[in-house]
Design a protein around this motif. Structure first.
Motif, PDB file in Angstrom:
ATOM      1  N   LEU A  74       0.855  -1.173   0.000  1.00 16.93           N
ATOM      2  CA  LEU A  74       0.000   0.000   0.000  1.00 16.93           C
ATOM      3  C   LEU A  74       0.896   1.229   0.000  1.00 16.93           C
ATOM      4  CD1 LEU A  74      -1.393  -2.286   2.044  1.00 16.93           C
ATOM      5  CD2 LEU A  74      -3.106  -0.505   2.346  1.00 16.93           C
ATOM      6  N   ASN A  75       0.375   2.293  -0.650  1.00 21.25           N
ATOM      7  CA  ASN A  75       1.132   3.537  -0.599  1.00 21.25           C
ATOM      8  C   ASN A  75       0.752   4.250   0.689  1.00 21.25           C
ATOM      9  OD1 ASN A  75      -1.401   4.649  -1.014  1.00 21.25           O
ATOM     10  ND2 ASN A  75      -1.022   5.274  -3.108  1.00 21.25           N
ATOM     11  N   LYS A  76       1.337   5.421   0.844  1.00 20.35           N
ATOM     12  CA  LYS A  76       1.131   6.071   2.129  1.00 20.35           C
ATOM     13  C   LYS A  76      -0.276   6.618   2.268  1.00 20.35           C
ATOM     14  CE  LYS A  76       2.977  10.527   0.539  1.00 20.35           C
ATOM     15  NZ  LYS A  76       3.996  11.565   0.799  1.00 20.35           N
ATOM     16  N   ASN A  77      -1.024   6.663   1.159  1.00 22.47           N
ATOM     17  CA  ASN A  77      -2.402   7.146   1.223  1.00 22.47           C
ATOM     18  C   ASN A  77      -3.395   6.012   1.462  1.00 22.47           C
ATOM     19  OD1 ASN A  77      -1.582   9.809   0.734  1.00 22.47           O
ATOM     20  ND2 ASN A  77      -1.522   9.426  -1.464  1.00 22.47           N
ATOM     21  N   GLY A  78      -2.908   4.795   1.546  1.00 22.36           N
ATOM     22  CA  GLY A  78      -3.784   3.662   1.797  1.00 22.36           C
ATOM     23  C   GLY A  78      -4.297   3.010   0.542  1.00 22.36           C
ATOM     24  N   ARG A  79      -3.743   3.361  -0.599  1.00 21.37           N
ATOM     25  CA  ARG A  79      -4.173   2.752  -1.862  1.00 21.37           C
ATOM     26  C   ARG A  79      -3.439   1.455  -2.063  1.00 21.37           C
ATOM     27  NH1 ARG A  79      -2.493   4.112  -7.633  1.00 21.37           N
ATOM     28  NH2 ARG A  79      -4.078   2.982  -8.870  1.00 21.37           N
ATOM     29  N   ALA A 132     -12.604   2.266   0.057  1.00 21.86           N
ATOM     30  CA  ALA A 132     -11.992   3.575   0.257  1.00 21.86           C
ATOM     31  C   ALA A 132     -10.680   3.410   0.999  1.00 21.86           C
ATOM     32  CB  ALA A 132     -12.942   4.474   1.045  1.00 21.86           C
ATOM     33  N   PRO A 133      -9.700   4.325   0.743  1.00 17.55           N
ATOM     34  CA  PRO A 133      -8.412   4.255   1.441  1.00 17.55           C
ATOM     35  C   PRO A 133      -8.561   4.283   2.967  1.00 17.55           C
ATOM     36  CG  PRO A 133      -8.260   5.717  -0.451  1.00 17.55           C
ATOM     37  CD  PRO A 133      -9.703   5.395  -0.338  1.00 17.55           C
ATOM     38  N   ALA A 134      -9.525   5.028   3.420  1.00 15.33           N
ATOM     39  CA  ALA A 134      -9.693   5.101   4.897  1.00 15.33           C
ATOM     40  C   ALA A 134     -10.046   3.757   5.470  1.00 15.33           C
ATOM     41  CB  ALA A 134     -10.765   6.137   5.231  1.00 15.33           C
ATOM     42  N   ASP A 135     -10.930   2.997   4.767  1.00 13.33           N
ATOM     43  CA  ASP A 135     -11.291   1.670   5.256  1.00 13.33           C
ATOM     44  C   ASP A 135     -10.092   0.737   5.231  1.00 13.33           C
ATOM     45  OD1 ASP A 135     -13.873   2.545   5.632  1.00 13.33           O
ATOM     46  OD2 ASP A 135     -14.567   1.858   3.641  1.00 13.33           O
ATOM     47  N   ILE A 136      -9.285   0.910   4.199  1.00  6.56           N
ATOM     48  CA  ILE A 136      -8.100   0.060   4.094  1.00  6.56           C
ATOM     49  C   ILE A 136      -7.139   0.348   5.253  1.00  6.56           C
ATOM     50  CG2 ILE A 136      -6.082  -0.467   2.682  1.00  6.56           C
ATOM     51  CD1 ILE A 136      -7.820   0.085   0.205  1.00  6.56           C
ATOM     52  N   ILE A 137      -6.977   1.657   5.536  1.00  6.71           N
ATOM     53  CA  ILE A 137      -6.066   2.028   6.660  1.00  6.71           C
ATOM     54  C   ILE A 137      -6.559   1.445   7.971  1.00  6.71           C
ATOM     55  CG2 ILE A 137      -5.218   3.973   8.009  1.00  6.71           C
ATOM     56  CD1 ILE A 137      -5.124   5.576   5.376  1.00  6.71           C
TER      57      ILE A 137
END
Length: 714
Positions: free
Chosen positions: A95-100, A125-130
């Motif tokens: 994952l990149n630092k944005n959660g993608r 969404a990236p937030a859910d991934i984080i």
């Protein structure tokens, strides 16, 4: 209040209690040690697993850092594709630092529903991934044990700046497999240790409990057998050995105290049943043995003789020679009595100088009399007591079971009555009990009861008998003689009640009444115009025992105001010998006051010059028995002659009692007797009649026709 489990444990046997304590301690120790070992091994295995995953994540992060910076999913996929060769890797994510999510690897057959990132929807969404990555990071430790996989989240750095994140999921089966083997090894170790601990604890509890159980068994044996001589063998030198030492010391002390207690009980038994002086059975044991003998004799229809023995004049021996000699005499008497009876018979001392004997299987009264004769014969020989030689006699009463009585008390009472009858017959004899003796004893008891009231009720009277000078024929004095005017029996002479008065202690009151009445009468004769006449009163030895002779006489003389020169006391030889130091002093004081001192019935007692010359005596009265027989017996005449000569040598007056004939008078006059008293002059008469003799007339003048003295004819 104790809990049920605690109460149960407290009541367990010592062996089980020790076993339970040891095993609980061992189990707890083994369990704690095994838990520590398993936890430590789990930690080591977990750390090794995590180190592998972290190393792999770091490699992937280094290889994919450029792809993450340039946002190159293809390059990122190429980086994680080699993971397929690792069978333990379940999934990998870059994952990149944005959660993608740039790259993703999922091993074939992996359980997607257990992986947090796999649970996200496509295009999440990236937030859910984080949030999912944070959940993986938070559950990384727990997931190895409960989810079956291990997880690691590793940041990707480029030039010191985080550009992305690597998430790895690996199967935890290896970790769990190794952990299982560790648990199995721990359980096997615990089992082996438990068995070893059980065997060791069993031996240990046996070492502790066996000595205690042996001690308990010995205690029970001592308690059951009362054998305090038992001892236990000390097993060791530890605290249990000290307990054994204490137990043995306790048994030793108990044994010593038990021996002392038995000795004291035996001594008390001896004191309770045997006389401490003579070692003969006492009254209690005699009663018990006689009761058993009567019971056996009643069933066998046999006779039992009960014999009562009383020493004659034992009190005189005690008073003159001392109680030590009296005790030695009692011991010697007991020894002699024991030589006569059979082994089945019993000799006992009831107290004082009273002994009893019972003889079993007595066929006839003659056999009982034979035993009594043997007992009387025991006193023929003198008793040698140290340096003293004493001759003592005994009066013996005999009664038979069942003819004379059927109970112990009745037989002893009858034997006592027979013994008193023997004393009345002259002592030093035996008497068989007869029914009439009981009647006489009852009369004696009744007479004693009446005697206690006679003085207060004025039933006594005094008669007087004059004493006459042999040369002048004039009255020199009168002797006061007491009579009892009994309301039922009539006039009784002193021979019927004086002895009763002495035995009951009433003699003191009676003697004081006689002295007071005689002194008042002497004073009354003077007031009536008669010439002064000395009055004589017999004093009982009882007054000398009480040591109040002088006080009693002074009280009477003071109350009656009679001149002491007109008062005379007559005492027996026995009274002189009782407490002779006191008697000598008192008689000397009385004589200095002018009171005349006479020895009555001289010749029947000790008759020893050794005391006559020491005592202040004015007059000797020769006993009437010698006077009555002096004309028939040369021995008695010789005794009278010797007494008169002895009295003259000591400057004493001589009075002859019981003079009844002129021949006796002439013989006494020829031998130098000073005074006479008896029926030749007058019988004892009342005060009015005796006053007729108080004249200057010669009472010995003969009537030439009758040959009877003029006084008696009047």
């Amino acid at each position: 209040m104790s809990r049920p489990g605690e109460h149960f444990i407290r009541n367990l046997p010592l062996q089980r209690k020790l076993m339970l304590i040891i095993m609980l301690c061992c189990t707890a120790t083994l369990l704690l040690a095994s838990l520590f070992f398993v936890a430590r091994e789990a930690k080591v295995l977990y750390q090794a697993q995590q180190e592998d995953l972290v190393s792999m994540a770091e490699v992937i992060g280094e290889n994919s850092a450029s792809a993450v910076v340039f946002n190159d999913p293809k390059s990122a996929e190429d980086t994680v594709r080699p993971l397929a060769a690792k069978s333990s890797i379940l999934a990998a994510y870059i994952l990149n630092k944005n959660g993608r999510l740039l790259a993703r690897y999922l091993a074939p057959g992996a359980a997607r529903e257990r992986l947090p990132l796999e649970l996200l929807a496509e295009g999440a969404a990236p937030a859910d991934i984080i949030r999912a990555v944070q959940q993986v990071q938070n559950d990384a430790y727990r997931s190895s044990f409960f989810s079956g996989y291990a997880s690691v989240v590793k940041a990707i750095y480029l030039d010191g700046e985080q550009v992305g994140t690597v998430v790895l999921h690996a199967s935890a089966s290896g970790f769990l497999h190794n952990l299982g083997w560790t648990l199995l090894a721990a359980l096997l170790f615990m089992g082996a240790a438990f068995v070893a601990a059980y065997l060791f604890s069993a031996r240990l509890q046996q070492m502790v409990s066996s000595p205690l159980l042996e001690l308990l068994a010995t205690m029970k044996e001592v308690s059951a057998s009362k054998n305090f001589s038992l001892r236990v063998q000390k097993p060791s030198s530890d605290e249990i050995g000290l307990l054994y030492d204490g137990f043995n010391e306790m048994l030793c002390e108990i044994e010593e105290r038990n021996q002392i207690l038995r000795q004291r009980q035996a001594h008390l038994q001896q004191l309770a049943h045997y006389d401490p002086l003579t070692r003969l059975p006492n009254r209690t044991l005699f009663y018990d043995r006689l009761s058993q003998a009567l019971s056996l004799a009643g069933r066998a229809r046999e006779a039992v003789a009960v014999i009562f023995i009383d020493l004659d004049h034992f009190k005189d021996i005690n008073d003159t020679l001392g109680h030590r000699i009296g005790d030695l005499l009692l011991i010697e008497v007991a020894s002699r009595l024991s030589t006569v009876v059979r082994s089945c018979d019993t000799v006992a001392r009831l107290g004082g100088d009273e002994f009893t004997v019972f003889c079993q299987n007595i066929a006839t009264p003659e056999n009982a009399a034979l035993v009594a004769q043997k007992l009387v014969a025991l006193f023929v020989d003198t008793f040698r007591l140290g340096e003293s030689e004493i001759h003592v006699t005994a009066s013996i009463g005999v009664t038979l079971f069942p003819n004379d009585g059927k109970t112990v008390d009745e037989l002893l009472m009858n034997a006592d009555i027979a013994m008193y009858h023997a004393k009345g017959a002259g002592k030093n004899v035996f008497a068989l009990f007869e029914k009439r003796m009981n009647e006489h004893a009852s009369e004696r008891v009744t007479l004693l009861t009446d005697l206690r009231q006679a003085v207060s009720q004025g039933e006594f009277v005094l008669h007087y008998q004059p004493k006459v000078d042999v040369l002048t024929g004039k009255v020199t004095s009168v002797e006061a003689l007491v009579r009892w005017m009994h309301p039922r029996l009539g006039l009784l002479g002193p021979d019927r009640f004086i002895r009763l008065a002495e035995e009951s202690g009433l003699i003191a009151e009676l003697t004081e009444w006689v002295m007071a009445t005689a002194c008042r009468q002497a004073k009354s004769w003077q007031e009536d115009g008669h010439p002064p006449v000395r009055v004589a009163v017999n004093l009982s030895p009882f007054h000398f025992q009480r040591q109040d002779v002088k006080e009693a006489i002074l009280a009477v003389l003071g109350a009656t105001e009679l001149d002491p020169a007109l008062f005379e006391i007559e005492i027996t030889e026995g009274a002189l010998m009782q407490n002779d130091e006191y008697t000598c002093r008192v008689l000397g004081e009385l004589r200095e006051m002018g009171i005349t001192v006479s020895v009555d019935d001289f010749g029947t007692g000790y008759s020893s010059l050794s005391y006559l010359h020491r005592f202040p005596i004015n007059t000797l009265k020769i006993d009437r028995t010698f006077i009555l027989n002096m004309m028939k017996s040369t021995e008695d005449q010789a005794i009278v002659t010797a007494i008169i000569a002895m009295a003259k040598s000591l400057n004493m007056q001589i009075v002859a009692e019981g003079v009844e004939t002129v021949e006796q008078l002439e013989a006494l006059k020829d031998q130098g007797c000073h005074e006479i008293q008896g029926f030749l002059i007058s019988r004892p008469v009342n005060a009015e009649k005796v006053a007729r003799f108080f004249t200057d007339e010669d009472r010995l003048r003969q009537d030439r026709r009758t040959g009877i003295p003029a006084g008696d004819a009047a």
